[in-house]
Design an enzyme around this catalytic site. Structure first.
Site, PDB file in Angstrom:
ATOM      1  N   ASP A  14       2.363  -2.283   5.978  1.00 36.80           N
ATOM      2  CA  ASP A  14       1.674  -2.031   4.706  1.00 36.80           C
ATOM      3  C   ASP A  14       2.521  -2.701   3.618  1.00 36.80           C
ATOM      4  OD1 ASP A  14      -0.126  -0.811   2.795  1.00 36.80           O
ATOM      5  OD2 ASP A  14       1.416   0.672   2.373  1.00 36.80           O
ATOM      6  N   SER A  15       2.005  -2.702   2.402  1.00 39.92           N
ATOM      7  CA  SER A  15       2.781  -3.245   1.279  1.00 39.92           C
ATOM      8  C   SER A  15       3.919  -2.315   0.879  1.00 39.92           C
ATOM      9  CB  SER A  15       1.857  -3.441   0.076  1.00 39.92           C
ATOM     10  OG  SER A  15       1.277  -2.190  -0.269  1.00 39.92           O
ATOM     11  N   CYS A  77      -2.932  -1.075   6.037  1.00 38.52           N
ATOM     12  CA  CYS A  77      -3.119  -1.431   4.634  1.00 38.52           C
ATOM     13  C   CYS A  77      -4.578  -1.851   4.493  1.00 38.52           C
ATOM     14  CB  CYS A  77      -2.189  -2.588   4.284  1.00 38.52           C
ATOM     15  SG  CYS A  77      -2.496  -3.267   2.642  1.00 38.52           S
ATOM     16  N   GLU A 155       4.074   4.640  -5.399  1.00 36.78           N
ATOM     17  CA  GLU A 155       5.314   3.935  -5.040  1.00 36.78           C
ATOM     18  C   GLU A 155       6.501   4.494  -5.833  1.00 36.78           C
ATOM     19  OE1 GLU A 155       6.288   1.465  -2.765  1.00 36.78           O
ATOM     20  OE2 GLU A 155       4.362   1.871  -1.821  1.00 36.78           O
ATOM     21  N   CYS A 189      -7.563   2.905   0.517  1.00 34.89           N
ATOM     22  CA  CYS A 189      -6.218   2.336   0.403  1.00 34.89           C
ATOM     23  C   CYS A 189      -5.324   3.375   1.060  1.00 34.89           C
ATOM     24  CB  CYS A 189      -5.854   2.148  -1.065  1.00 34.89           C
ATOM     25  SG  CYS A 189      -4.078   1.889  -1.348  1.00 34.89           S
ATOM     26  N   HIS A 191      -2.414   4.240   0.658  1.00 40.82           N
ATOM     27  CA  HIS A 191      -1.585   5.040  -0.250  1.00 40.82           C
ATOM     28  C   HIS A 191      -2.318   6.312  -0.695  1.00 40.82           C
ATOM     29  CE1 HIS A 191       0.898   1.417  -0.723  1.00 40.82           C
ATOM     30  NE2 HIS A 191       1.760   2.094  -1.464  1.00 40.82           N
TER      31      HIS A 191
HETATM   32  N1  DGL Z   1      -1.767   0.552   0.925  1.00 38.78           N
HETATM   33  C1  DGL Z   1      -2.472  -0.623   0.614  1.00 38.78           C
HETATM   34  C2  DGL Z   1      -3.925  -0.549   0.899  1.00 38.78           C
HETATM   35  O1  DGL Z   1      -4.264   0.202   1.787  1.00 38.78           O
HETATM   36  C3  DGL Z   1      -2.045  -1.556  -0.440  1.00 38.78           C
HETATM   37  C4  DGL Z   1      -1.822  -1.017  -1.800  1.00 38.78           C
HETATM   38  C5  DGL Z   1      -1.293  -2.115  -2.680  1.00 38.78           C
HETATM   39  O2  DGL Z   1      -0.241  -2.661  -2.349  1.00 38.78           O
HETATM   40  O3  DGL Z   1      -1.962  -2.424  -3.667  1.00 38.78           O
HETATM   41  O4  DGL Z   1      -4.755  -1.192   0.313  1.00 38.78           O
END
Ligand code: DGL
Length: 267
Positions: A14-15, A77, A155, A189, A191
């Site tokens: 993931d990011s 992600c 984050e 997402c 997150h």
């Molecule tokens: N967790 C990520 C997603 O599912 C990326 C969030 C990001 O870096 O903008 O899209």
């Protein structure tokens, strides 16, 4: 399991911390898998990047994990799943992403066929959820919105439903769904499920939440089983980070205390 066992680690990326929602679910489902997690925090947020950048970053992440000897890759992600799956497939390993998995779960859960998706802006622009929902739930109405409000907060470690800034950001992110009649909202997402308490409070009981990280983990577990790649006797977690390793280690301790202390290494 015998002949079908493969004790190499799985790779998940993931990011940033979002993919830990998938790690948490995979560890519960398959506690004997060793996991190598890559957090591309030098490039977070992915949600503001172009399709070409996302393909490049996805290829680089998959290449890094492959070079470390993983047996399969989960793209944990939503944004990389939306634009980067072809690039990940080029690494030549079994792989799956969270977008298809979450769309299929929402299709099973929704009773009224009105399914919301809250994702990053890049994921919404890609059309990936619209395509996957059209395939998984033909005739369903998809209401899709992207937001850039939540990833920076998460984050920064701000996930508490009692935090007024978190509540305000979740209310703003959920506002476009008000009056839409959805009975299911995909947190598209990875997150966002870290804010699921705040979302549940905001949306009330009439809207079921789909955790895209957990959905991805379930699809990945099924893939490992069908490919004969399950492990026995493992269960470790190691993390690679392209940005600040100490900051990521602190987030890991907060978000996945049962997995701490796990080694966190600069990629
Ligand atoms: N967790 C990520 C997603 O599912 C990326 C969030 C990001 O870096 O903008 O899209």
């Amino acid at each position: 399991m015998g002949a079908y066992m493969d004790n190499r680690a799985v790779g998940i990326f993931d990011s940033g911390v979002g993919g830990l929602t998938a790690v948490r679910a995979l560890r519960a489902l398959l506690p004997e898998e060793d996991i190598l997690y890559f957090a591309d925090t030098a490039h977070v947020p992915y949600g503001k990047r172009s399709a070409a950048e996302l393909r490049e970053l996805s290829a680089a992440a998959a290449g890094l994990l492959r070079s470390r000897g993983v047996k399969a890759i989960l793209v944990a992600c939503g944004t990389a799943s939306s634009e980067g799956m072809d690039a990940v497939r080029e690494a030549g390993l079994p792989c799956c992403g969270v977008v298809r998995a979450a769309a299929r779960e929402a299709a099973r859960i929704s009773r009224n066929g009105r399914i919301g998706v809250l994702s990053t802006e890049a994921t919404a622009a890609s059309g990936a959820f619209a395509r996957e929902l059209a395939a998984a739930a033909p005739g369903a109405e998809a209401v899709i919105h992207g937001t850039g409000l939540l990833v920076p907060l998460i984050e920064a470690g701000r996930c508490d439903a009692g935090d007024p800034d978190v509540r305000a950001a979740v209310a703003a992110a959920a506002a476009p769904f008000s009056g839409s009649g959805i009975d299911t909202l995909i947190l598209g997402c990875t997150h966002f499920p870290l804010l699921s308490q705040a979302f549940a409070r905001e949306l009330g009981e009439g809207v079921a939440l789909v955790d895209s990280g957990a959905a991805g983990a379930r699809a990945f577990a099924a893939l490992l089983a069908s490919e004969g790649l399950l492990s026995e006797g493992g269960g470790s977690l190691r993390c690679l980070v392209s940005g600040d390793a100490a900051a990521f280690a602190a987030s890991l301790g907060r978000l996945l205390p049962e997995a701490a202390p796990s080694p966190v290494e600069k990629a």
